[in-house]
Motif scaffolding. Structure first.
Motif, PDB file in Angstrom:
ATOM      1  N   GLN A   1      -8.763  -5.177   2.605  1.00 34.38           N
ATOM      2  CA  GLN A   1      -7.943  -4.022   2.241  1.00 34.38           C
ATOM      3  C   GLN A   1      -6.486  -4.238   2.681  1.00 34.38           C
TER       4      GLN A   1
ATOM      5  N   GLY B   1      -4.276  -6.212   0.510  1.00 26.36           N
ATOM      6  CA  GLY B   1      -3.891  -5.608  -0.760  1.00 26.36           C
ATOM      7  C   GLY B   1      -4.973  -5.647  -1.819  1.00 26.36           C
TER       8      GLY B   1
ATOM      9  N   ASN C   1      -7.972  -4.256  -3.857  1.00 29.31           N
ATOM     10  CA  ASN C   1      -8.436  -2.908  -4.158  1.00 29.31           C
ATOM     11  C   ASN C   1      -9.956  -2.853  -3.902  1.00 29.31           C
TER      12      ASN C   1
ATOM     13  N   GLN D   1       8.421   2.702   4.380  1.00 29.57           N
ATOM     14  CA  GLN D   1       7.611   3.403   3.362  1.00 29.57           C
ATOM     15  C   GLN D   1       6.500   4.191   4.059  1.00 29.57           C
TER      16      GLN D   1
ATOM     17  N   LEU E   1       1.213   5.146   1.419  1.00 31.68           N
ATOM     18  CA  LEU E   1       1.583   4.666   0.078  1.00 31.68           C
ATOM     19  C   LEU E   1       1.979   3.189   0.092  1.00 31.68           C
ATOM     20  N   PHE E   2       1.879   2.554   1.264  1.00 36.60           N
ATOM     21  CA  PHE E   2       2.352   1.181   1.431  1.00 36.60           C
ATOM     22  C   PHE E   2       1.581   0.215   0.533  1.00 36.60           C
ATOM     23  N   LYS E   3       2.318  -0.670  -0.138  1.00 36.02           N
ATOM     24  CA  LYS E   3       1.659  -1.608  -1.059  1.00 36.02           C
ATOM     25  C   LYS E   3       2.034  -3.072  -0.773  1.00 36.02           C
ATOM     26  N   ASP E   4       3.083  -3.302   0.032  1.00 32.74           N
ATOM     27  CA  ASP E   4       3.565  -4.683   0.227  1.00 32.74           C
ATOM     28  C   ASP E   4       2.727  -5.424   1.258  1.00 32.74           C
ATOM     29  N   TRP E   5       1.456  -5.571   0.977  1.00 27.18           N
ATOM     30  CA  TRP E   5       0.529  -6.104   1.976  1.00 27.18           C
ATOM     31  C   TRP E   5       0.794  -7.549   2.341  1.00 27.18           C
TER      32      TRP E   5
ATOM     33  N   SER F   1      -3.061 -12.095  -0.461  1.00 28.62           N
ATOM     34  CA  SER F   1      -2.146 -10.954  -0.614  1.00 28.62           C
ATOM     35  C   SER F   1      -0.893 -11.338  -1.387  1.00 28.62           C
TER      36      SER F   1
ATOM     37  N   ARG G   1      -1.400 -12.999  -7.532  1.00 32.69           N
ATOM     38  CA  ARG G   1      -1.740 -12.012  -8.569  1.00 32.69           C
ATOM     39  C   ARG G   1      -3.101 -12.339  -9.143  1.00 32.69           C
TER      40      ARG G   1
END
Lengths: 268, 265
Positions: free
Chosen positions: A166, A169, A171, B69, B73-77, B108, B111
């Protein structure tokens, strides 16, 4: 000649092809379930399947059409129950499982007891699989294997450690939902092969056998598939010639493979 | 929200599990490049604090910001490396090799569909070498001892070269020699790459020797500042008692880094 006669039977062809794909599905998904301590989810969902089949028979509907949505919802229910109430997996599975079997007994009691149809779903009969079910097994296998290839790294990470995954990042909710739904559909299909009571064996035995060979993650998935397919194929052949119950024969062969793997490990 | 100098900012955070209060009015800011050691008794809320920072939990009151942030809501893992107190992996038959486990730390930055390529293997080897486990890379994780496993997990947390590294009791399973080596590596990375480090530990001596900041937590912030200011604080003398404070401040005295840095004790 005997072999040719055997293979020329339409119901044997359907059983072998359908069994191949069902075995492949169960043994692949089983690796992830076993390593995540979710081995008994198959048991839980198959009990729900029993309840759903009873409902289908009561309302004179094709049992699969009833079972598929109910079992999928139950799989998500187990996941949410675990997440929201912080219950252990086996506890969450136990709750849904007992509800499933209780519903089955309750509905069959209303319908005047266990009839032959419901009984056949308890123990399965892959020799009675129809072409529609073979095609569904084929397309589902292709689709699920495609998903496993695409999300292989994510599945491996979540299987290893959900929390770290997690924070990387991934899901986790999405991947978990996918895994639970794939398991739900596989359980409904596998019910045809080995029946409600023995579905768990197809999900657990090939992976635990494969795990004895220390072949790496991809190797374990492959070996698990091979063992699953061999067991189902050998089970169908043996049950035909020896007049054994097919589901039970498949499970016993699976178990023999497991015993052999333990011996192999001990010797080597 | 705009990126700030603060890597973490906690503002008046309250958190309870059902009716049991775990954290009460926690506030502090942590600047980029800091090395924060979090200490406190068992059940003082240290791990909960980390879980709040990472957005696993949501505070009932208060705000938490991660790189400016909101944590939830943090997304920049890819900016974070994390080593939890416990991993869910428990099966000794787990069929993944050490190199596969360390490779997970790179996901992380990737993509979907996430794949490990040849150039990734070089980075993996670099970190395996750094932690002295390069010869274990083809071994299965389940075959390793507790200390070796911990080093693999540390390599996994750091292979991504994160800006913030969060470690929850990372050295519990390590022998003293490996522990020293591990902290030396952390300190070096903290100095050279300005990587911000947050570490929960029961080893208060470590904080004196390596960390730039110390947070003493007991459901609320008892102390936040440098180890030196902790030792000089009259409030802490009052809180712990003179004798206990003296013991805490002298426990780090097994090494000479602190002596060199501050020339006292």
């Amino acid at each position: 000649m005997v072999a040719f006669d055997f293979i020329s039977h339409g119901f044997i062809q359907k059983a072998l092809i359908g069994g191949f794909f069902i075995a492949m599905l169960c043994s692949t998904l089983g690796v992830f379930l076993v390593l995540r301590n979710l081995s008994l989810i198959g048991d839980g969902l198959s009990h729900v399947t029993f309840g759903s089949v009873a409902m289908g028979l009561l309302f004179k509907l094709y049992p699969f059409y009833i079972a598929i949505p109910i079992v999928m919802v139950s799989a998500i229910g187990i996941m949410k129950l675990k997440e929201k109430t912080r219950l252990f997996s086996d506890t969450a599975i136990g709750i849904v499982s007992s509800l499933g079997i209780a519903s089955g007994v309750f509905i069959s009691s209303i319908a005047g007891g266990l009839n032959i149809d419901l009984f056949s779903y308890l123990f399965g009969n892959i020799l009675a699989i129809n072409w529609t079910e073979v095609l569904v097994s084929f397309f589902l296998s292709l689709f699920f294997i495609f998903l496993i290839i695409i999300f292989y790294q994510e599945l491996l990470f979540i299987t290893f450690d959900e929390e770290s995954a997690q924070v990387s990042g991934i899901n986790v909710k999405k991947i978990n939902t996918m895994l639970y739904l794939m398991t739900a559909l596989t359980v409904v299909l596998a019910m045809k092969a080995v029946g409600v009571l023995l579905v768990t064996a197809l999900l657990i035995l090939p992976p635990v056998t494969a795990l004895q060979f220390s072949m790496g993650f991809k190797g374990t998935l492959f070996i698990s598939c091979v063992i699953g397919v061999l067991s189902v194929t050998a089970g169908i052949i043996l049950s035909f010639f020896m007049d054994f119950p097919t589901g039970a024969t498949i499970v016993i062969i699976n178990f023999l493979f497991f015993v052999l793997s333990l011996l192999f490990k001990k010797i080597f | 929200m705009k990126e700030t100098e603060n890597v973490i900012s906690m503002q008046n955070v309250y958190f309870s599990y059902n009716s049991a209060e775990v954290l009460s009015g926690v506030s502090f800011d942590l600047k980029k490049g800091a090395f924060l050691g979090i200490v406190g008794p068992n059940g003082s809320g240290k791990t909960t604090l980390i879980r709040l920072m990472l957005g696993f939990l949501k505070p009932q009151i208060g705000d938490i910001y991660l790189f400016g942030q909101p944590a939830f809501l943090f997304k920049d893992w890819h900016r974070i490396g994390y080593l939890p107190q416990k991993t869910s992996f428990s099966d000794n038959h787990f069929p993944a090799k050490v190199k596969e486990i360390v490779a997970l730390g790179l996901l992380s930055k990737k993509r979907s569909p996430k794949r490990i390529f040849r150039e990734d293997l070089r980075i993996i080897d670099k970190y395996l070498d750094l932690f002295g486990i390069i010869d274990l890379k083809e071994k299965f994780i389940g075959e390793l001892s507790g200390g070796q496993r911990q080093r693999v997990l540390l390599a996994k947390a750091m292979v991504n070269e994160p800006e913030l590294l969060i470690l929850d009791e990372p050295t519990t399973a390590l022998d003293p020699e490996t522990r020293e080596r591990f902290f030396d590596i952390l300190k070096e990375i903290n100095n050279k790459k300005a990587m911000t480090i947050i570490m929960i530990t029961h080893d208060i001596g470590t904080i004196g020797r390596y960390a730039s900041n110390m947070l003493y937590l007991d459901k609320r912030v008892i102390f936040f500042g440098t180890f030196e200011s902790f030792c000089n604080s009259n409030d802490m003398t009052e809180y712990f008692g003179e004798f206990a404070q003296h013991l805490i401040c002298h426990r780090h005295d097994t090494g000479d880094i602190y002596k060199k840095s501050y020339g006292r004790i």
